[in-house]
Scaffold this motif. Structure first.
Motif, short mmCIF file in Angstrom:
data_model
loop_
_atom_site.label_atom_id
_atom_site.label_comp_id
_atom_site.label_asym_id
_atom_site.label_seq_id
_atom_site.Cartn_x
_atom_site.Cartn_y
_atom_site.Cartn_z
N UNK A 109 -48.55 83.92 -18.14
CA UNK A 109 -47.18 83.67 -18.59
C UNK A 109 -46.16 84.40 -17.70
N UNK A 110 -46.44 85.66 -17.40
CA UNK A 110 -45.51 86.44 -16.57
C UNK A 110 -45.48 85.92 -15.14
N UNK A 111 -46.64 85.49 -14.65
CA UNK A 111 -46.72 84.96 -13.29
C UNK A 111 -45.90 83.67 -13.18
N UNK A 112 -46.08 82.78 -14.16
CA UNK A 112 -45.31 81.52 -14.14
C UNK A 112 -43.81 81.79 -14.28
N UNK A 113 -43.47 82.79 -15.08
CA UNK A 113 -42.06 83.18 -15.24
C UNK A 113 -41.49 83.59 -13.88
N UNK A 114 -42.23 84.43 -13.16
CA UNK A 114 -41.76 84.93 -11.85
C UNK A 114 -41.65 83.81 -10.83
N UNK A 152 -40.83 91.36 -12.25
CA UNK A 152 -39.69 91.94 -11.50
C UNK A 152 -39.99 92.09 -10.01
N UNK A 153 -41.11 91.56 -9.55
CA UNK A 153 -41.51 91.78 -8.16
C UNK A 153 -40.52 91.18 -7.16
N UNK A 154 -40.39 91.88 -6.01
CA UNK A 154 -39.58 91.36 -4.91
C UNK A 154 -40.41 90.38 -4.10
N UNK A 155 -39.73 89.45 -3.47
CA UNK A 155 -40.41 88.50 -2.59
C UNK A 155 -40.72 89.15 -1.25
N UNK A 156 -41.83 88.76 -0.67
CA UNK A 156 -42.15 89.15 0.71
C UNK A 156 -41.17 88.38 1.63
N UNK A 157 -40.70 89.05 2.66
CA UNK A 157 -39.74 88.43 3.59
C UNK A 157 -40.25 87.09 4.12
N UNK A 158 -39.43 86.08 4.02
CA UNK A 158 -39.77 84.77 4.60
C UNK A 158 -40.64 83.88 3.74
N UNK A 159 -41.16 84.41 2.64
CA UNK A 159 -42.13 83.64 1.83
C UNK A 159 -41.49 82.40 1.20
N UNK A 160 -40.32 82.58 0.63
CA UNK A 160 -39.71 81.45 -0.07
C UNK A 160 -39.30 80.34 0.91
N UNK A 161 -38.70 80.73 2.01
CA UNK A 161 -38.29 79.74 3.01
C UNK A 161 -39.50 79.00 3.55
N UNK A 189 -46.15 97.80 -3.20
CA UNK A 189 -45.03 98.75 -3.33
C UNK A 189 -44.73 99.00 -4.81
N UNK A 190 -44.75 97.94 -5.61
CA UNK A 190 -44.47 98.06 -7.04
C UNK A 190 -45.55 98.90 -7.72
N UNK A 226 -56.35 105.24 -15.86
CA UNK A 226 -54.97 105.07 -15.37
C UNK A 226 -54.78 103.69 -14.74
N UNK A 227 -55.79 103.23 -14.02
CA UNK A 227 -55.71 101.89 -13.40
C UNK A 227 -55.59 100.80 -14.45
N UNK A 228 -56.39 100.93 -15.52
CA UNK A 228 -56.35 99.94 -16.60
C UNK A 228 -54.94 99.91 -17.19
N UNK A 229 -54.36 101.10 -17.41
CA UNK A 229 -53.02 101.20 -17.99
C UNK A 229 -51.98 100.53 -17.07
N UNK A 230 -52.06 100.86 -15.78
CA UNK A 230 -51.10 100.32 -14.81
C UNK A 230 -51.22 98.79 -14.72
N UNK A 231 -52.44 98.29 -14.61
CA UNK A 231 -52.61 96.84 -14.43
C UNK A 231 -52.29 96.06 -15.71
N UNK A 232 -52.55 96.65 -16.88
CA UNK A 232 -52.15 95.97 -18.12
C UNK A 232 -50.64 95.77 -18.15
N UNK A 233 -49.92 96.82 -17.77
CA UNK A 233 -48.47 96.75 -17.78
C UNK A 233 -47.96 95.80 -16.67
N UNK A 234 -48.57 95.92 -15.51
CA UNK A 234 -48.19 95.05 -14.37
C UNK A 234 -48.38 93.58 -14.74
N UNK A 235 -49.54 93.24 -15.28
CA UNK A 235 -49.88 91.84 -15.56
C UNK A 235 -49.00 91.21 -16.64
N UNK A 236 -48.62 91.99 -17.61
CA UNK A 236 -47.90 91.40 -18.74
C UNK A 236 -46.40 91.60 -18.65
N UNK A 237 -45.96 92.48 -17.77
CA UNK A 237 -44.52 92.78 -17.77
C UNK A 237 -43.94 93.03 -16.37
#
Ligand SMILES: [Mg+2]
Length: 186
Positions: free
Chosen positions: A105-110, A73-82, A25-26, A58-69
């Motif tokens: 670094x961003x993944x560990x932050x999230x 901000x991603x939302x959790x999938x329903x039920x995943x944390x529980x 979705x993101x 365009x994919x390279x641009x999107x994934x560079x931004x996604x991976x580092x930033x």
């Protein structure tokens, strides 16, 4: 003197994108905002936005931004944390993602921000070939699920439009939700 018997926990492999995090979705929102290409989830029958008019550049641009930033901000999938909170008592949780290691670094932050428990974190597209003796694995990509199933693990494939093709290994089982996975694993 008491003798302590330690019993090693079985290893549960867990994917991150579209299993713990609402990544598709993101990514579709990023693609729409930056390139005015509107994609619906139901139309993503291959997990490759390049198949829907997004160029390689365009994919390279999107994934560079996604991976580092943006992945912070991603939302959790329903039920995943529980679910992970319950499963961590019984299993050693190995998070195994195909994300580029540049996202570490961003993944560990999230993961910390969302208070998701885990024991191991691996950035590798060859999830089946890491020498990790998975007891079970939770995945959304059809090809990963089948390669991991070949190692002997039971794989729970979360049904999404991009994995709708028939299953081809007896160890791969379709599931609709984390609630259903808990019924199998607890
Ligand atoms: Mg995934």
């Amino acid at each position: 003197m008491n003798r302590t018997v330690s019993k090693a926990k079985r290893i549960l492999g867990v994917d991150i994108d579209n299993v713990l995090a609402e990544s598709d979705a993101c990514l579709r929102t990023m693609i729409r905002q930056r390139f005015q290409i509107a994609l619906d989830e139901k139309d993503i029958t291959q997990y490759d936005y390049g198949a829907y008019g997004v160029t390689e550049e365009q994919l390279v641009e999107v994934f560079n931004l996604f991976n580092t930033d943006t992945c912070r901000t991603l939302k959790l999938i329903a039920g995943a944390k529980a679910a992970l909170s319950r499963l961590t008592a019984r299993y050693e949780i190995a998070l195994v993602t195909s994300r580029n290691p540049a996202s570490k670094e961003s993944t560990e932050y999230w993961l910390k921000k969302k208070s998701l428990p885990y024991d191991q974190l691996h950035f590798n597209d060859e999830k089946h070939a890491l020498g990790i003796p998975y007891y079970a694995f939770v995945e959304d990509r059809h090809e990963h699920a089948h390669r991991i199933a070949s190692t002997g693990a039971t794989v729970y494939l979360m049904t999404r439009p991009w994995n709708a093709m028939p299953l081809a290994h007896p160890n791969v089982h379709r599931v609709a939700s984390w609630k259903e996975i808990l019924r199998h694993l607890l």
